[in-house]
Design a protein around this motif. Sequence first.
Motif, PDB file in Angstrom:
ATOM      1  N   ALA A 192       1.310  -1.287  -0.098  1.00 28.22           N
ATOM      2  CA  ALA A 192       0.000   0.289  -0.159  1.00 28.22           C
ATOM      3  C   ALA A 192       0.829   1.448  -0.120  1.00 28.22           C
ATOM      4  N   MET A 193       1.746   1.276   0.757  1.00 34.70           N
ATOM      5  CA  MET A 193       2.826   2.638   0.651  1.00 34.70           C
ATOM      6  C   MET A 193       3.483   2.770  -0.483  1.00 34.70           C
ATOM      7  N   LEU A 194       3.937   1.410  -1.360  1.00 34.30           N
ATOM      8  CA  LEU A 194       4.262   1.459  -2.572  1.00 34.30           C
ATOM      9  C   LEU A 194       3.987   2.219  -3.652  1.00 34.30           C
ATOM     10  N   ARG A 195       2.350   1.481  -3.481  1.00 29.62           N
ATOM     11  CA  ARG A 195       1.165   2.404  -4.622  1.00 29.62           C
ATOM     12  C   ARG A 195       1.020   3.574  -4.533  1.00 29.62           C
ATOM     13  N   GLY A 196       1.042   3.499  -3.255  1.00 33.36           N
ATOM     14  CA  GLY A 196       0.626   5.335  -2.809  1.00 33.36           C
ATOM     15  C   GLY A 196       1.880   6.180  -2.878  1.00 33.36           C
ATOM     16  N   GLY A 197       3.053   6.090  -2.988  1.00 30.73           N
ATOM     17  CA  GLY A 197       4.261   6.660  -3.271  1.00 30.73           C
ATOM     18  C   GLY A 197       4.636   7.101  -4.572  1.00 30.73           C
ATOM     19  N   GLU A 198       5.840   7.850  -5.387  1.00 33.22           N
ATOM     20  CA  GLU A 198       6.144   8.350  -6.739  1.00 33.22           C
ATOM     21  C   GLU A 198       7.666   7.096  -7.007  1.00 33.22           C
ATOM     22  N   PHE A 199       7.358   5.819  -6.369  1.00 32.91           N
ATOM     23  CA  PHE A 199       8.824   5.322  -5.789  1.00 32.91           C
ATOM     24  C   PHE A 199       8.670   4.403  -7.569  1.00 32.91           C
ATOM     25  N   ASP A 200      10.536   5.117  -7.813  1.00 35.38           N
ATOM     26  CA  ASP A 200      10.849   3.456  -9.141  1.00 35.38           C
ATOM     27  C   ASP A 200      11.641   2.634  -8.954  1.00 35.38           C
ATOM     28  N   CYS A 201      11.430   2.263  -7.395  1.00 33.65           N
ATOM     29  CA  CYS A 201      12.329   0.991  -7.183  1.00 33.65           C
ATOM     30  C   CYS A 201      12.209   0.814  -6.029  1.00 33.65           C
ATOM     31  N   LEU A 202      12.723  -0.399  -5.650  1.00 35.70           N
ATOM     32  CA  LEU A 202      12.132  -1.027  -3.987  1.00 35.70           C
ATOM     33  C   LEU A 202      14.556  -1.670  -3.586  1.00 35.70           C
ATOM     34  N   VAL A 244      13.598  -4.272  -7.817  1.00 36.73           N
ATOM     35  CA  VAL A 244      14.193  -4.505  -6.560  1.00 36.73           C
ATOM     36  C   VAL A 244      15.979  -4.439  -6.306  1.00 36.73           C
ATOM     37  N   ILE A 245      16.333  -3.837  -5.757  1.00 37.58           N
ATOM     38  CA  ILE A 245      17.952  -4.426  -5.165  1.00 37.58           C
ATOM     39  C   ILE A 245      17.985  -4.723  -4.362  1.00 37.58           C
ATOM     40  N   CYS A 246      18.469  -5.202  -4.195  1.00 39.11           N
ATOM     41  CA  CYS A 246      18.859  -6.282  -2.824  1.00 39.11           C
ATOM     42  C   CYS A 246      20.096  -5.557  -2.186  1.00 39.11           C
ATOM     43  N   ILE A 247      20.432  -5.456  -1.118  1.00 34.79           N
ATOM     44  CA  ILE A 247      21.381  -5.134  -0.202  1.00 34.79           C
ATOM     45  C   ILE A 247      21.621  -6.425   1.288  1.00 34.79           C
ATOM     46  N   LEU A 251       6.014 -20.468  -0.236  1.00 37.85           N
ATOM     47  CA  LEU A 251       6.989 -20.753  -1.718  1.00 37.85           C
ATOM     48  C   LEU A 251       6.439 -19.621  -2.801  1.00 37.85           C
ATOM     49  N   ILE A 252       7.371 -18.258  -2.802  1.00 45.29           N
ATOM     50  CA  ILE A 252       6.499 -17.942  -4.158  1.00 45.29           C
ATOM     51  C   ILE A 252       8.196 -17.495  -4.964  1.00 45.29           C
ATOM     52  N   ALA A 253       7.183 -17.759  -6.380  1.00 49.09           N
ATOM     53  CA  ALA A 253       8.570 -17.602  -6.917  1.00 49.09           C
ATOM     54  C   ALA A 253       8.002 -17.531  -8.753  1.00 49.09           C
ATOM     55  N   GLY A 254       9.318 -16.668  -9.545  1.00 50.10           N
ATOM     56  CA  GLY A 254       9.099 -15.590 -10.457  1.00 50.10           C
ATOM     57  C   GLY A 254       9.876 -14.767 -11.154  1.00 50.10           C
ATOM     58  N   LEU A 255       9.563 -14.488 -11.842  1.00 49.24           N
ATOM     59  CA  LEU A 255      10.517 -13.052 -12.383  1.00 49.24           C
ATOM     60  C   LEU A 255      10.563 -12.110 -11.375  1.00 49.24           C
ATOM     61  N   GLY A 256       9.767 -11.741 -11.034  1.00 46.67           N
ATOM     62  CA  GLY A 256       8.173 -11.104 -10.280  1.00 46.67           C
ATOM     63  C   GLY A 256       9.534 -10.431  -8.783  1.00 46.67           C
ATOM     64  N   ALA A 257      10.231 -11.804  -8.415  1.00 42.81           N
ATOM     65  CA  ALA A 257      11.040 -11.547  -7.436  1.00 42.81           C
ATOM     66  C   ALA A 257      12.566 -11.698  -7.347  1.00 42.81           C
ATOM     67  N   LEU A 258      12.571 -11.812  -8.979  1.00 44.19           N
ATOM     68  CA  LEU A 258      14.752 -11.452  -9.375  1.00 44.19           C
ATOM     69  C   LEU A 258      14.872 -10.022  -8.828  1.00 44.19           C
ATOM     70  N   PRO A 259      15.593  -9.744  -7.922  1.00 41.36           N
ATOM     71  CA  PRO A 259      16.340  -8.659  -8.055  1.00 41.36           C
ATOM     72  C   PRO A 259      16.480  -7.802  -9.602  1.00 41.36           C
ATOM     73  N   LEU A 260      16.789  -6.918  -9.603  1.00 38.61           N
ATOM     74  CA  LEU A 260      17.666  -6.357 -10.814  1.00 38.61           C
ATOM     75  C   LEU A 260      18.483  -5.340 -10.601  1.00 38.61           C
ATOM     76  N   ALA A 261      19.420  -5.566  -9.265  1.00 39.04           N
ATOM     77  CA  ALA A 261      20.263  -5.964  -9.502  1.00 39.04           C
ATOM     78  C   ALA A 261      21.087  -6.078  -7.593  1.00 39.04           C
ATOM     79  N   ALA A 262      22.151  -5.896  -6.998  1.00 36.18           N
ATOM     80  CA  ALA A 262      22.479  -6.725  -6.206  1.00 36.18           C
ATOM     81  C   ALA A 262      23.885  -5.683  -5.737  1.00 36.18           C
ATOM     82  N   ILE A 263      24.076  -5.564  -4.079  1.00 41.45           N
ATOM     83  CA  ILE A 263      25.180  -4.886  -3.820  1.00 41.45           C
ATOM     84  C   ILE A 263      25.517  -5.721  -2.532  1.00 41.45           C
ATOM     85  N   VAL A 264      26.735  -6.553  -3.201  1.00 38.15           N
ATOM     86  CA  VAL A 264      26.810  -7.799  -2.087  1.00 38.15           C
ATOM     87  C   VAL A 264      28.297  -6.673  -1.033  1.00 38.15           C
ATOM     88  N   ASP A 265      28.334  -6.355   0.153  1.00 30.12           N
ATOM     89  CA  ASP A 265      28.931  -5.891   0.734  1.00 30.12           C
ATOM     90  C   ASP A 265      29.268  -6.788   1.525  1.00 30.12           C
TER      91      ASP A 265
END
Length: 389
Positions: free
Chosen positions: A82-92, A135-138, A164-178
Amino acid sequence: MTATIVSPRLMRIGGGSVGQAAEVLGLFGLSRPLVVTDPWMVSSGTVERALLAPLRAAGLRLEVFSETVPDPTDTVIAAGAAMLRGGEFDCLIGFGGGSPMDTAKAMAILAAAAPGTPMRSFKVPAQADRGLVPVICIPTTAGTGSEATRFTVITDTETDEKMLIAGLGALPLAAIVDYELTFSVPPRTTADTGIDSLTHALEAYVSKRANPHADSLALSAMQLIGRHLRPAYHQPRNAAAREAMMLGAMQAGLAFSNSSVALVHGMSRPIGAHFHVPHGLSNAMLLPAVTEFGLNDALPRYAEAARAMGVATREDSDEAAASKLLEELRALNQELGVPTPKDYGIGGNRWEGLLPLMAQQALASGSPANNPRVPSEAEIIDLYRRVYA
């Protein structure tokens, strides 16, 4: 056989790479992130220091959703969507352990659906291939591999089922692994997430859905984790061990995302849902017994896993190597203080009473069907009984 291989479009890996988050977003033209994290990351100042302040300094406008919980629930996902839909966000941006990353993925999937759609609509065998925003994951722990997978696991609060939920919608666009983000991770979490990543690699390698690409990643992950989990546990500031564990966890995530997990994960999710045992810990409770259950049905693969981990040599027969693998899994649990479900404080009567339901939920997840030896419901119940005490 034909294999479909998926991975994030970009992975930025190395010490200090979290400081390059704004640059990574810029590569994709992203500038309005909703950062998904947990309350501790906020209260400790970790997310502010490592991520939010540098993003603001780079001129990005952001907001934070920090209501994540250790086992992400459909109600939390609904609030976040709901927060995501309600804002002008272009990524998570999912920042934290597996829970914030899984939460961010599920938020993207749910927000792309019609309002009022329940999260359970996306559980396997459904394919969740669409997300509202990328989605970008860190990751801040070396364990779940969620930064590199096409999976997320969400608890249905009405049924206490870990879905378990599977699919390309759950695949991150990018990952930062530090790996430097893991220096402050306590020993218990290091142990649980470390065995979680080892389980990912081992199950991906012995899975009925194994393929050469996933195999190479799984073997590399087992080599890294097998040699560095103990040093990372005993020496939290050991940079070489922390770096190896972070890389191994990511490779293990890529491995099972392109192969599968199997019986350990199928049985682990109900334990987490009904008894709130951390996911990596419930995997660790199960790993030796479940490995023994399927050992003779994939003996060469289990033997090769033992050699990759450094507990067997080329001179060992497959039977000897596989036996050494079992010894190592038991020894690892003992050294890292993994309790039995009974020692964890789970009452015997409640455990016994839930066994039929847990076995049914394990089978329904689909993961046990990937195991070298596919169990019946009765065999799963027997395995639950064996690991209890």
